[in-house]
Write an enzyme that holds these catalytic residues in place. Structure first.
Site, PDB file in Angstrom:
ATOM      1  N   HIS A  16       0.844  -1.205   0.000  1.00 14.63           N
ATOM      2  CA  HIS A  16       0.000   0.000   0.000  1.00 14.63           C
ATOM      3  C   HIS A  16       0.877   1.253   0.000  1.00 14.63           C
ATOM      4  O   HIS A  16       1.744   1.414   0.855  1.00 14.63           O
ATOM      5  CB  HIS A  16      -0.987   0.019   1.173  1.00 14.63           C
ATOM      6  N   ASP A  71      -0.056   4.366   0.457  1.00  7.99           N
ATOM      7  CA  ASP A  71      -0.581   5.558   1.128  1.00  7.99           C
ATOM      8  C   ASP A  71       0.091   5.899   2.460  1.00  7.99           C
ATOM      9  O   ASP A  71      -0.468   6.633   3.276  1.00  7.99           O
ATOM     10  CB  ASP A  71      -2.115   5.507   1.257  1.00  7.99           C
TER      11      ASP A  71
HETATM   12  N1  ABU Z   1      -2.125  -0.198   4.871  1.00  7.78           N
HETATM   13  C1  ABU Z   1      -1.190   0.876   4.978  1.00  7.78           C
HETATM   14  C2  ABU Z   1       0.077   0.370   5.619  1.00  7.78           C
HETATM   15  C3  ABU Z   1       1.277   0.816   4.936  1.00  7.78           C
HETATM   16  C4  ABU Z   1       2.482   0.736   5.847  1.00  7.78           C
HETATM   17  O1  ABU Z   1       2.735  -0.319   6.436  1.00  7.78           O
HETATM   18  O2  ABU Z   1       3.174   1.744   6.013  1.00  7.78           O
END
Ligand code: ABU
Length: 365
Positions: free
Chosen positions: A246, A248
């Site tokens: 991910h 984001d």
């Molecule tokens: N679902 C967002 C997690 C991304 C991260 O582990 O930074």
């Protein structure tokens, strides 16, 4: 170009910052802790293993559900008081604790807490992601009634082919300690079948950035590229997170011309040239002055906030350095408690997915 206002299309969102009019907010009730497995191990912090060994296959502890649920309700209130219509997934028609079986494997479900992972709105298309974890195979059914309603009101609906998630779909020799071999990032998902999570994509109008990750492969990216239409350009990016899942918490657009980056993963030379005229803003280090254990994610949930529009951003209330930074760039921040939701693997960007933002489809480059 004719402006398409929210009232004209039931589903319409082209970027992360246009004024939000309707959103899905996840739920944590019924959430089940997955049994430890290689796909999970690829992206979970090492310290989390004991949590999965203790609770794998069982519901998340009641107190965790109650506290996170209260915070989600708080998010809903803030959104509604800003005039945003909020919808929630239905978990009455899906029991995540139930073991299901395919021709290749058995699993239980996970939750309907993170709509951002599974549904991506591109213009008026709802893209249903195929996912890459066995525990998420049937998760979309928590959203299907909502999607049917939007479809009946005119939205387009595109569902990607699901991978078998058989053993052959995963790289059997992958290990998180060998995630980089000779400078090449390794992933637990192979290229044997199409896979992607929606949260590996980030929308900037007609340009969409995507990363390969432990849940998104090149075939999945190509599938999206071919299906969403010629008006969109998909740009693949590759930053320094050795265990990506991910995008984001890596790059977050704040508005036209403003990009927040995670300085521990993003080397400026890896940012595509198209951003040369944009302000590149480095996020401050996450605040760790609270006790949330992170079982599914990195510390960088700091950056996983939600923009109501290109001036107002909802932020976790402990993230003071981030709020100061955003305010110094002219944003209004709306702090809310959300740290009890963090152990489920995300913050408010993950916990939501846009259904409608007012604005037009355009290029920002
Ligand atoms: N679902 C967002 C997690 C991304 C991260 O582990 O930074």
């Amino acid at each position: 170009m004719k402006e398409l206002v929210g009232t004209e299309k039931v589903v319409w969102s082209c970027n992360e910052w246009d004024p939000l009019e309707e959103v899905i907010v996840g739920v944590v009730e019924g959430a089940i802790v997955p049994v430890w497995n290689p796909a999970l191990q690829a992206t979970t912090p090492k310290h989390a293993k004991s949590f999965f060994e203790k609770y794998g296959g069982k519901p998340f502890p009641k107190v965790m559900i109650e506290e996170a649920s209260k915070e989600l309700d708080g998010l809903v209130k803030v959104l509604e008081s800003a005039g945003v219509k909020v919808r929630r997934p239905e978990i009455t028609n899906i029991d995540f604790s139930k073991t299901y079986e395919t021709p290749w494997w058995k699993s239980q479900g996970l939750y309907a807490a993170m709509p951002r992972d599974i549904i991506m709105v591109i213009g008026d298309i709802m893209v249903e992601a195929p996912m890459a974890w066995r525990s998420r195979y049937f998760e979309i059914f928590a959203y299907r009634n909502l999607m049917k309603e939007y479809f009946n009101k005119g939205a387009r609906w595109l569902a990607a082919p699901k991978p078998s998630m058989a053993d052959s779909f995963y790289n059997q020799d992958y290990h998180p300690d060998r995630a980089m071999i000779d400078g090449v990032k390794q992933f637990v998902v192979s290229e044997a079948e199409i896979a992607f999570d929606a949260a590996d994509f980030v929308r900037f109008g007609t340009d969409i950035l995507v990363q390969k990750s432990n849940v998104t492969n090149a075939l999945g990216i190509e599938w999206v590229r071919r299906h969403i239409g010629p008006e969109y350009t998909i740009h693949e990016v590759n930053f320094g997170d050795e265990h990506p899942m991910h995008i984001d918490t890596t790059i977050v657009p704040l508005g036209p011309g403003k990009l927040l980056i995670n300085p521990s993963w993003v080397d400026k030379k890896d940012i595509p040239k198209m951003f040369d005229s944009w302000d590149i803003i480095e996020a401050p280090a996450p605040v760790k002055a609270y006790d949330s254990a992170l079982y599914f994610s990195s510390d960088w949930l700091t950056m996983n906030f939600l923009s109501i529009d290109d001036k107002k951003i909802i932020v976790e209330e402990n993230e003071r350095p981030l709020m100061d930074l955003l305010e110094s760039h002219g944003f209004q921040t709306i702090p809310i408690p959300f740290r009890h939701f963090y152990p489920f693997g995300g913050s408010m960007h993950c916990a939501t997915t846009d259904i409608r933002r007012r604005g037009i489809l355009q290029s920002y480059f």
